[in-house]
Design a protein around this motif. Sequence first.
Motif, short mmCIF file in Angstrom:
data_model
loop_
_atom_site.label_atom_id
_atom_site.label_comp_id
_atom_site.label_asym_id
_atom_site.label_seq_id
_atom_site.Cartn_x
_atom_site.Cartn_y
_atom_site.Cartn_z
N TRP A 51 45.74 -8.03 34.48
CA TRP A 51 44.79 -8.95 33.87
C TRP A 51 43.86 -9.56 34.92
CZ3 TRP A 51 43.47 -9.27 29.01
CH2 TRP A 51 44.35 -8.82 28.03
N ASP A 52 44.37 -9.69 36.15
CA ASP A 52 43.50 -10.20 37.21
C ASP A 52 42.41 -9.20 37.56
OD1 ASP A 52 44.93 -12.53 37.35
OD2 ASP A 52 46.22 -11.87 39.02
N GLU A 53 42.74 -7.92 37.46
CA GLU A 53 41.75 -6.89 37.78
C GLU A 53 40.71 -6.73 36.67
OE1 GLU A 53 43.50 -3.21 38.90
OE2 GLU A 53 44.81 -4.10 40.41
N GLY A 54 41.02 -7.15 35.44
CA GLY A 54 40.03 -7.07 34.39
C GLY A 54 40.70 -6.98 33.01
N PRO A 55 39.94 -7.36 31.96
CA PRO A 55 40.52 -7.32 30.60
C PRO A 55 40.87 -5.91 30.14
CG PRO A 55 38.16 -7.75 30.52
CD PRO A 55 38.56 -7.83 31.97
N LEU A 56 40.11 -4.91 30.60
CA LEU A 56 40.42 -3.55 30.20
C LEU A 56 41.76 -3.11 30.77
CD1 LEU A 56 39.48 -0.99 28.76
CD2 LEU A 56 38.38 -0.28 30.92
N GLU A 57 41.96 -3.39 32.05
CA GLU A 57 43.23 -3.04 32.68
C GLU A 57 44.37 -3.83 32.04
OE1 GLU A 57 40.50 -3.80 34.12
OE2 GLU A 57 39.97 -2.33 35.69
N GLY A 58 44.13 -5.12 31.80
CA GLY A 58 45.18 -5.96 31.20
C GLY A 58 45.55 -5.50 29.81
N ALA A 59 44.52 -5.18 29.00
CA ALA A 59 44.80 -4.73 27.64
C ALA A 59 45.52 -3.39 27.65
CB ALA A 59 43.48 -4.61 26.86
N PHE A 60 45.16 -2.53 28.60
CA PHE A 60 45.79 -1.21 28.64
C PHE A 60 47.29 -1.32 28.92
CE2 PHE A 60 47.20 2.57 30.95
CZ PHE A 60 46.82 3.57 30.07
N VAL A 61 47.65 -2.05 29.93
CA VAL A 61 49.07 -2.14 30.29
C VAL A 61 49.85 -2.97 29.27
CG1 VAL A 61 48.56 -1.84 32.75
CG2 VAL A 61 48.72 -4.15 31.79
N THR A 62 49.15 -3.88 28.57
CA THR A 62 49.83 -4.71 27.57
C THR A 62 50.12 -3.92 26.30
OG1 THR A 62 48.74 -6.70 28.40
CG2 THR A 62 49.68 -6.81 26.18
N LEU A 63 49.18 -3.08 25.91
CA LEU A 63 49.31 -2.39 24.62
C LEU A 63 50.01 -1.05 24.71
CD1 LEU A 63 45.76 -3.13 23.16
CD2 LEU A 63 47.90 -4.33 22.68
N ILE A 64 50.09 -0.47 25.91
CA ILE A 64 50.67 0.86 26.00
C ILE A 64 52.13 0.93 25.56
CG2 ILE A 64 51.45 0.77 28.42
CD1 ILE A 64 50.24 3.67 28.67
N PRO A 65 52.95 -0.14 25.73
CA PRO A 65 54.33 -0.06 25.21
C PRO A 65 54.38 0.10 23.69
CG PRO A 65 54.17 -1.81 26.83
CD PRO A 65 52.77 -1.36 26.53
N PHE A 66 53.37 -0.47 23.01
CA PHE A 66 53.36 -0.36 21.55
C PHE A 66 53.12 1.08 21.09
CE2 PHE A 66 52.36 -4.85 22.25
CZ PHE A 66 53.23 -5.46 21.35
N VAL A 67 52.45 1.84 21.96
CA VAL A 67 52.25 3.25 21.62
C VAL A 67 53.60 3.95 21.52
CG1 VAL A 67 51.25 5.43 22.40
CG2 VAL A 67 49.98 3.29 22.70
N PHE A 68 54.45 3.68 22.49
CA PHE A 68 55.77 4.32 22.49
C PHE A 68 56.64 3.79 21.34
CE2 PHE A 68 54.23 4.99 26.76
CZ PHE A 68 54.63 6.29 27.02
N LEU A 69 56.54 2.48 21.08
CA LEU A 69 57.29 1.92 19.95
C LEU A 69 56.79 2.50 18.63
CD1 LEU A 69 57.59 -1.84 20.98
CD2 LEU A 69 59.25 -0.02 21.28
N GLY A 70 55.48 2.71 18.54
CA GLY A 70 54.92 3.33 17.34
C GLY A 70 55.40 4.75 17.17
N LEU A 71 55.46 5.48 18.27
CA LEU A 71 55.99 6.84 18.21
C LEU A 71 57.45 6.83 17.75
CD1 LEU A 71 54.46 8.34 21.49
CD2 LEU A 71 53.82 8.89 19.13
N GLY A 72 58.21 5.87 18.24
CA GLY A 72 59.61 5.76 17.81
C GLY A 72 59.72 5.44 16.32
#
Length: 442
Positions: free
Chosen positions: A210-231
């Motif tokens: 999040w310090d590096e930018g909102p895009l980076e912060g949103a990416f690392v924050t939301l990527i776990p939900f991708v795996f949970l969605g796949l599950g």
Amino acid sequence: MNAMTTNIKNLFRLKTVPLDDPRDQLPKIESINSESTEESRKRTYHETGYRDSTRNNGNHTALSICLDAIYSKFQNEEKELVEKQNKLKEPYLNEQKNKETEIKGLTVSLDNKDDQLKNNETDIENVQDKIEKLKFEINDLPRNPEIYNVKATKGASTKFWIGLIILIPISLYLFTFYISTSYSAFFKSFDANGNIIQSVLDAQAFNKAWDEGPLEGAFVTLIPFVFLGLGYLIHMFGENKSMVNYSKVTLLFMITFVFDAILAYEIESKLYELNRTFNSPPFDLSIAFTKNQFWGIIFAGFIVYIIWGLVFDFVMKENKEKDKIRHEQTRRQKDILIHQERIEDLKKHKEEVRNNIGSIKELIAKAKGRIEELQNIIDGVIIPTKDYKLYASEYMQGWITNINERIHSQKLVDECMERYNENLRKVGANSDSQNSVYMSIL
């Protein structure tokens, strides 16, 4: 006043038989000639009044006593008139019979109401028993669902909570792992002095992203939900057993594995480049497959992800079983509410029946009281007021005639009329109703 006195005198004189000496020539009460019985009786009262007035000089005090005697005499005469008494008592006998018939009908109605009350109480008890049975089933359903034909796993609620307790920390682990590895794979610059663990798993990955930018912060924050969605999709496809769904599940596992392999490849590539020498070959899959870290990252994510998916699938299935039991419990709760409303309706009806019973008992008591009154009338002597008033007026005509002929005192006439009206009030014969009858106990 003089004109009214003259009219009264003329009225009374019309019914008076002119005699030289009324005391000597008055006929006996018992003498009945060719006149009718009623006319003879009138004449007798008239002449008796004349005679009594003559003996007492028209005294109004004596008149009160004489009128009481006349009333007693009239009662005795009425008592002897059996046919007349029977005719007078006939309406009371008919009313008594009607009241007895009414009581029989009310008694039958009362018995019916008593039966309704008993049935109502039985219905209330039956509904209450049903409620108690439903409450017991609600508590017993989770333990013995098969008894109630509920196709649910026994102990589903317990298994659900155990699985949920296990699922929560695994989910937190996956969040931590994928946030850290995705940040390390795509955004982190590795330090040559750092060890492998610090390079792969960064405790500050979330904040740094999040310090590096909102895009980076949103990416690392939301990527776990991708795996949970796949599950979640794996669980949904696995519910319906078919080759198509099995193929979809296999494809989802392959996608997850490939994504984990990409993360591991990117991280291992950065580590390789960090330690690469001039003679080292370019990094590729053949080199990655030989690295323990590569496979460690894959299995640290993918294997745990498979465990999470299996636990999640288990929790969802147990929740489904739990829902079956909960559905049956909810259905029984609704049945309890319906039965409770039924009890309220039955209680209202019960109260109405009780009120009806009270009203019927009151009517029966009134009818019985009236029968007793009628029986007292039937057992006594009925005194027809209009007849007494008729004969008492004949007696007064004789009394007043004597005053007008011998004493000539209007004051005395007025006083005697007051005593006469008082006597009528006393015996209840001054009513306007000509149909009233009065009873004297034998």
